[in-house]
Design an enzyme around this catalytic site. Structure first.
Site, PDB file in Angstrom:
ATOM      1  N   MET A   1      30.187  34.600  39.242  1.00  0.00           N
ATOM      2  CA  MET A   1      31.032  34.718  40.428  1.00  0.00           C
ATOM      3  C   MET A   1      30.814  36.045  41.155  1.00  0.00           C
ATOM      4  O   MET A   1      30.778  36.086  42.389  1.00  0.00           O
ATOM      5  CB  MET A   1      32.504  34.558  40.024  1.00  0.00           C
ATOM      6  CG  MET A   1      33.468  34.621  41.165  1.00  0.00           C
ATOM      7  SD  MET A   1      33.145  33.402  42.464  1.00  0.00           S
ATOM      8  CE  MET A   1      34.079  31.987  41.876  1.00  0.00           C
TER       9      MET A   1
ATOM     10  N   GLU B   1      42.407  36.086  23.662  1.00  0.00           N
ATOM     11  CA  GLU B   1      42.104  35.014  22.712  1.00  0.00           C
ATOM     12  C   GLU B   1      41.964  35.555  21.291  1.00  0.00           C
ATOM     13  O   GLU B   1      42.495  34.978  20.344  1.00  0.00           O
ATOM     14  CB  GLU B   1      40.820  34.289  23.146  1.00  0.00           C
ATOM     15  CG  GLU B   1      41.043  33.459  24.403  1.00  0.00           C
ATOM     16  CD  GLU B   1      39.756  33.002  25.067  1.00  0.00           C
ATOM     17  OE1 GLU B   1      38.872  33.848  25.328  1.00  0.00           O
ATOM     18  OE2 GLU B   1      39.622  31.799  25.340  1.00  0.00           O
TER      19      GLU B   1
ATOM     20  N   ASP C   1      40.777  25.590  19.816  1.00  0.00           N
ATOM     21  CA  ASP C   1      41.071  25.615  21.249  1.00  0.00           C
ATOM     22  C   ASP C   1      41.851  24.389  21.703  1.00  0.00           C
ATOM     23  O   ASP C   1      42.464  24.390  22.760  1.00  0.00           O
ATOM     24  CB  ASP C   1      39.760  25.685  22.039  1.00  0.00           C
ATOM     25  CG  ASP C   1      39.470  27.093  22.479  1.00  0.00           C
ATOM     26  OD1 ASP C   1      40.423  27.809  22.831  1.00  0.00           O
ATOM     27  OD2 ASP C   1      38.300  27.484  22.459  1.00  0.00           O
TER      28      ASP C   1
ATOM     29  N   GLY D   1      37.060  31.595  33.994  1.00  0.00           N
ATOM     30  CA  GLY D   1      35.959  32.404  33.475  1.00  0.00           C
ATOM     31  C   GLY D   1      34.673  31.646  33.724  1.00  0.00           C
ATOM     32  O   GLY D   1      34.589  30.884  34.690  1.00  0.00           O
TER      33      GLY D   1
HETATM   34  P1  ADP Z   1      33.606  33.538  29.447  1.00  0.00           P
HETATM   35  O1  ADP Z   1      34.085  32.150  29.792  1.00  0.00           O
HETATM   36  O2  ADP Z   1      32.143  33.620  29.179  1.00  0.00           O
HETATM   37  O3  ADP Z   1      34.485  34.279  28.444  1.00  0.00           O
HETATM   38  P2  ADP Z   1      34.675  35.456  31.349  1.00  0.00           P
HETATM   39  O4  ADP Z   1      36.111  35.135  31.156  1.00  0.00           O
HETATM   40  O5  ADP Z   1      34.169  36.751  30.852  1.00  0.00           O
HETATM   41  O6  ADP Z   1      33.748  34.291  30.830  1.00  0.00           O
HETATM   42  O7  ADP Z   1      34.367  35.353  32.917  1.00  0.00           O
HETATM   43  C1  ADP Z   1      33.085  35.506  33.418  1.00  0.00           C
HETATM   44  C2  ADP Z   1      33.153  35.340  34.935  1.00  0.00           C
HETATM   45  O8  ADP Z   1      34.031  36.353  35.459  1.00  0.00           O
HETATM   46  C3  ADP Z   1      31.807  35.517  35.623  1.00  0.00           C
HETATM   47  O9  ADP Z   1      31.655  34.530  36.629  1.00  0.00           O
HETATM   48  C4  ADP Z   1      31.946  36.889  36.259  1.00  0.00           C
HETATM   49  O10 ADP Z   1      31.173  37.019  37.429  1.00  0.00           O
HETATM   50  C5  ADP Z   1      33.419  36.893  36.609  1.00  0.00           C
HETATM   51  N1  ADP Z   1      33.881  38.250  36.888  1.00  0.00           N
HETATM   52  C6  ADP Z   1      34.018  39.286  36.029  1.00  0.00           C
HETATM   53  N2  ADP Z   1      34.417  40.388  36.708  1.00  0.00           N
HETATM   54  C7  ADP Z   1      34.526  40.039  37.992  1.00  0.00           C
HETATM   55  C8  ADP Z   1      34.897  40.719  39.203  1.00  0.00           C
HETATM   56  N3  ADP Z   1      35.209  41.998  39.203  1.00  0.00           N
HETATM   57  N4  ADP Z   1      34.894  40.015  40.361  1.00  0.00           N
HETATM   58  C9  ADP Z   1      34.561  38.716  40.374  1.00  0.00           C
HETATM   59  N5  ADP Z   1      34.209  38.012  39.289  1.00  0.00           N
HETATM   60  C10 ADP Z   1      34.191  38.668  38.124  1.00  0.00           C
END
Ligand code: ADP
Length: 383
Positions: A276, A371, A144, A202
């Site tokens: 979120m 990724e 990363d 994320g």
């Molecule tokens: P990671 O860093 O674990 O890979 P992700 O990229 O999957 O995380 O992102 C997770 C975040 O994205 C969480 O906060 C989740 O609530 C948010 N999220 C996913 N779908 C939505 C959505 N439709 N609206 C708002 N937030 C979302």
């Protein structure tokens, strides 16, 4: 049997994986082991279109058993894994390219555990488990940190004594596989030679200044705590806060680390959730404040990175929040209106690729991150 590359993205409790064709170009299957490393571990496998193929409990807490189940479930789909590609958070100053993990490299990767104490050990445990499972299976690490190796020296330095920098106390930057995947797509937006800020929003969140496809600055620094506010990490924090906790609250290293990685960010500010989606659905004032702070900090960081770029041609949102939350993207872009972004509300709500109006001086986009695809392409090149 079709030969394939297996890209592994191991987190603290889930192991996500994707199988790609041997040239790294075509997704063949995807899946995850939820509650990885526990007796409740569950394996899910879908085909490339997301159609579920397998879903079953593993009844065995060991990493090896879970990985064997992953390989077997792929074999059931006539996919034979020829090499395993791991997302490894930290490659230190040494690794700017993907590497074959031999004994020497495996030992070297332990050296970076202190630099990424919560993230590095997980991926290395998975490397070791594969090694024990089948020591002839080639294993490759993609880092990363690697995408940020192009940053100019000035972007990597803290204002501390030189010898610290020389010993490795410097800014590295993370989420590099996500930025590399986005960077690969810049030509289709006519931004191959542009100045772009990419916001990877994320659970972990960071932003990166990219010029002509290369990283020139990023919000994450020495560790994955710096920069934007995240799900449960604070992002940038005045270091005196940590000294205050130690001196006046009697907190030790472990307490401080827990506070920084687990109790802060959206979770700490809202008091209810690091997620979120949940916060956007909540009426609680503290939840609203957490969302407001998240967007405010992201908008400030975009402007800071535009300063590093000495200009700005576009902003791109990616990752869970960046790809799916129109509310968050809208708020950030509205705070950045002074830079020349005119939000296209309908396009944003529809999750269109372009989020700004045709008259907007600067465009903003949402693109899916990839990724694992990036890992597979990097590994295919190496092999
Ligand atoms: P990671 O860093 O674990 O890979 P992700 O990229 O999957 O995380 O992102 C997770 C975040 O994205 C969480 O906060 C989740 O609530 C948010 N999220 C996913 N779908 C939505 C959505 N439709 N609206 C708002 N937030 C979302």
């Amino acid at each position: 049997m079709t030969p394939c590359l297996l890209a592994i993205n191991a987190g603290s409790s889930t192991l996500k994986f994707r199988a790609f064709s041997a040239d790294g170009q075509t997704l063949l299957a995807r899946g995850m082991v939820d509650r990885f490393g526990s007796k409740e571990a569950k394996l899910q496998l879908s085909d490339a279109r997301g159609q579920p193929q397998t879903e079953r409990p593993l009844d065995d807490a060991s990493h090896q058993a879970a990985l064997a189940a992953v390989l077997n479930s792929l074999a059931d789909q006539q996919l034979q894994v020829r090499a395993v590609v791991h997302r490894v958070v930290h490659g230190g100053k040494r690794y700017h390219e993907p590497i074959r993990i031999d004994a020497a490299a495996r030992a070297a990767l332990d050296e970076y555990i202190p630099l990424a104490p919560l993230h590095q050990p997980v991926s290395l445990e998975v490397v070791d488990a594969f090694q024990e499972l089948d020591d002839r299976l080639p294993q490759i690490a993609c880092f990363d940190t690697a995408f940020h190796a192009s940053q100019p020296e000035v972007a990597t330095r803290f204002g501390i004594a030189r010898h610290w920098h020389d010993e490795g106390v410097r800014r590295y930057g993370f989420h590099g596989l996500s930025y590399a995947a986005i960077s690969r797509r810049l030509p289709e937006l006519n931004l191959a030679h542009g100045k772009v800020v990419v916001c990877h929003l994320g659970n972990g969140a960071s932003a990166c200044a990219i010029e002509s496809g290369k990283s020139i600055a990023s919000s994450m620094g020495f560790s994955a705590v710096d920069g934007l506010m995240m799900g449960s990490r604070p992002g940038y924090i005045d270091p005196e806060v940590i000294l205050y906790w130690q001196e006046h609250e009697g907190m030790g290293v472990k307490d401080v680390r827990r506070e920084l990685y687990k109790n802060s960010g959206l979770l700490g500010v809202s008091g209810v959730s690091a997620d979120m989606r949940e916060l956007l659905d909540s009426e609680l004032p503290a939840a609203r404040e957490a969302v407001e702070l998240f967007c405010y900090r992201a908008a400030r960081e975009v402007a800071s990175l535009a300063g590093a770029l000495r200009g700005l041609d576009a902003v791109i949102f990616t990752a869970g929040i960046g790809e799916h939350s129109a509310e968050v993207r809208g708020r950030i872009l509205q705070q950045l209106a002074w830079l020349g972004f005119e939000l296209d509300h309908a396009a944003n709500l529809a999750h269109s690729r372009r989020l700004t109006t045709q008259n907007s001086r600067l465009p903003a986009y949402a693109l899916p991150t990839d990724e694992e695809g990036e890992m597979a392409r990097q590994a295919a090149r190496l092999l």
